[in-house]
Design a protein around this motif. Structure first.
Motif, short mmCIF file in Angstrom:
data_model
loop_
_atom_site.label_atom_id
_atom_site.label_comp_id
_atom_site.label_asym_id
_atom_site.label_seq_id
_atom_site.Cartn_x
_atom_site.Cartn_y
_atom_site.Cartn_z
N ASN A 181 36.47 -9.15 94.21
CA ASN A 181 36.57 -9.53 95.62
C ASN A 181 37.81 -8.96 96.31
N ARG A 184 37.53 -7.68 99.87
CA ARG A 184 37.14 -8.63 100.91
C ARG A 184 38.35 -9.42 101.42
N LYS A 185 38.26 -9.87 102.65
CA LYS A 185 39.34 -10.66 103.26
C LYS A 185 39.12 -12.16 103.09
N HIS A 186 37.87 -12.60 103.04
CA HIS A 186 37.56 -14.02 102.95
C HIS A 186 37.25 -14.36 101.48
N HIS A 189 37.66 -19.45 99.60
CA HIS A 189 36.59 -20.39 99.24
C HIS A 189 36.00 -20.06 97.87
N THR A 190 35.98 -18.78 97.51
CA THR A 190 35.45 -18.38 96.20
C THR A 190 36.33 -18.92 95.08
N TRP A 247 27.79 -20.61 102.06
CA TRP A 247 29.13 -20.40 102.60
C TRP A 247 29.54 -18.93 102.48
N ASP A 248 29.33 -18.36 101.28
CA ASP A 248 29.76 -16.97 101.06
C ASP A 248 28.90 -16.00 101.85
N ALA A 251 30.47 -16.00 105.17
CA ALA A 251 31.76 -15.31 105.11
C ALA A 251 31.58 -13.80 104.97
N TYR A 252 30.55 -13.40 104.23
CA TYR A 252 30.31 -11.98 103.99
C TYR A 252 29.98 -11.27 105.30
N LYS A 254 31.26 -11.87 108.06
CA LYS A 254 32.49 -11.73 108.84
C LYS A 254 33.37 -10.58 108.35
N GLU A 255 33.05 -10.03 107.18
CA GLU A 255 33.86 -8.93 106.64
C GLU A 255 33.68 -7.67 107.49
#
Length: 488
Positions: A181, A184-186, A189-190, A247-248, A251-252, A254-255
């Motif tokens: 990951n 990725r920026k987010h 949460h992971t 959730w992911d 978030a994905y 938003k990347e």
């Protein structure tokens, strides 16, 4: 590094042998009908009739747990001071010495040697074996950090945590997950869900999985009994993995496209090195499962034979050392700091908790905790803010006090098995300790370890309160559902 681990283990064994010889009570002065042996061949903490302990004797236990909870977060100064394992040892030995003297004065010297020799040493040697052997397994690669791949990764991690321990699984898998990951920026949460599933709930099925369950095993709970926790584990895992995937996925989206493109470009298939250590981990499973009084009846008559298991675990550590390239542990940034931290703190915890266990066995019926859901939430709440291993034993002793008929000798955890009411309470205690250890960073040892590794990899993890917000929002509703489905 390896010499330090062996030196620590040898010192602990030598110390407990000396304490056992020095403080063992004269058999002639101990009523033989009050001496108990656990089904594993390990003795319990209470053997004879002693003076009743006053309630203030639990204060060192409360103090050491408050130090664990508060010092790392009170201020930058205390946080820095607490990072040094030698300072943890000072606190543990200082408070442990107070309980040590008090217990001697009240006639519990024999209980000290039994607790250290038959509970603490096996506990540390098992954790040391899982920690050291898993540290020789290298997982390399950088697959695409899609929601599906991340969810599958968490599923795999939760599935193996019961067999190599939550500590072993967390340290083995967190760095590859962060590498995957890294584009990725987010990511926060992971890591949080990783703590929920891999560092805690995934360790529900065997005594290898989580420290509370291993302590239960040492107290006579059969190795395979924890498979009874599978329905609760599956229920919680399915909900959490579903929530994580949704959730992911959000978030994905938003990347940035450039980050997604870089993630695809840098993808490298996973590979594993140091596979020989899986053989040694399997050896740990066999040793814990079969080297006990259920398969070696002589252990019941000669409890010291139970340490055949610990001897085999030390041999497996040596085998891992000799068969694994040192570069593998260097790649994992492996150090003895985490296992030293656990060893230093728990020597104090195991001694200072003796008065709490004795008092709970004697006065448990007075506290009003009687129903399964009471035990689930009481054990869980304390496991959230204290360490879940001693909390498990504490509420196990409370249950023993409630279930034991007046005037009878207190039931051991091993004697809960076969009693339907007792087993249901033990299940509630086990699930509460293992699951709710995920509620805070301090609930279970791997939680803080994962947080530290993530921050080393430039992931800005939430504060203590920020993490608590995650757990209160996500975990507590799951635990409420578990209460109504399984414990009411």
């Amino acid at each position: 590094m390896f010499r330090k681990l062996l030196t620590l283990i040898v010192f602990l064994v030598a110390m407990t042998v000396v304490s056992g010889n020095l403080f063992a009570e004269d058999p002639a002065t101990v009523p033989t009908d009050t001496i108990t042996q656990e089904e594993t061949g390990h003795s319990s903490h209470g053997e004879a009739v002693h003076q009743e302990l006053p309630y203030w004797t639990v204060l060192p236990f409360v103090a050491i747990l408050l130090c664990i909870a508060i010092l790392p977060i009170a201020s930058h100064t205390t946080e820095h001071w607490w990072e040094n394992n030698n300072n943890k040892l000072i606190i543990a030995l200082g408070l442990g010495s107070i309980s040590f003297v008090v217990l001697l004065v009240y006639g519990y010297g024999h209980a000290i040697s039994h607790t250290i020799f038959f509970d603490y040493v096996p506990f540390i040697i098992l954790l040391g074996a899982l920690f050291f052997i898993s540290g020789g397994i290298v997982v390399k690669g950088d697959i695409q950090a899609t929601p599906l791949n991340n969810t599958l990764y968490l599923l795999i991690g939760a599935s193996i945590a019961s067999f190599i321990g939550t500590t072993g699984a967390s340290m083995l898998l967190i760095r590859p997950l962060l590498k995957t990951n890294s584009e990725r920026k987010h990511v926060v949460h992971t890591v949080v869900f990783f703590i929920f599933l891999v560092s805690n709930i995934g360790g529900s099925l065997t005594p290898l999985g989580d420290p509370p369950l291993f302590l239960g095993y040492l107290k006579g709970v059969p190795f395979t009994w924890t498979f009874n926790l599978l329905p609760e584990m599956l229920f919680a895992s399915v909900i959490l993995l579903t929530v994580y995937f949704i959730w992911d996925t959000l978030a994905y989206k938003k990347e940035k496209k450039a980050d997604i493109a870089r993630d695809i470009k840098n993808a490298v298939p996973f590979s594993i090195e140091g596979q020989v250590n899986f053989i040694w981990l399997f050896g740990v499973i066999l040793a814990v499962a079969f080297l006990n009084s259920n398969y070696i009846p002589q252990i019941k008559e000669t409890p010291s034979l139970g340490f055949i298991r610990e001897a085999v675990l030390i041999v497996l550590i040596i085998a891992s050392k000799l068969s694994t390239k040192e570069e593998f542990r260097k790649f994992n940034n492996f150090t003895l700091h985490p296992i030293q931290e656990v060893a230093y703190l728990f020597i104090g915890i195991f001694i200072t908790m003796i008065p709490a266990l004795v008092l709970l066995e004697a006065h448990g019926k007075e506290l009003g905790i009687t129903e399964r859901w009471h035990f689930f939430w009481a054990t869980g709440i304390f496991s959230s803010v204290l360490d879940n291993a001693p909390t498990y034993l504490t509420f196990g002793s409370l249950a023993s006090g409630i279930l034991t008929p007046p005037g009878a000798e207190a039931l051991t955890l091993g004697q809960f098995i076969g009693n339907v009411q007792a087993e249901e309470i033990l299940k509630a205690i086990s699930v509460g300790a293992v699951f709710m250890g995920a509620n805070t960073y301090i609930g279970n040892a791997p939680n803080f370890m994962v947080k530290s590794v993530a921050e080393e990899n430039k992931v800005k993890m939430p504060s203590f309160g920020g993490y608590l917000a995650y757990s209160m929002t996500i975990l507590v509703p799951v635990f409420i559902l578990i209460t109504f489905i399984f414990f009411v």
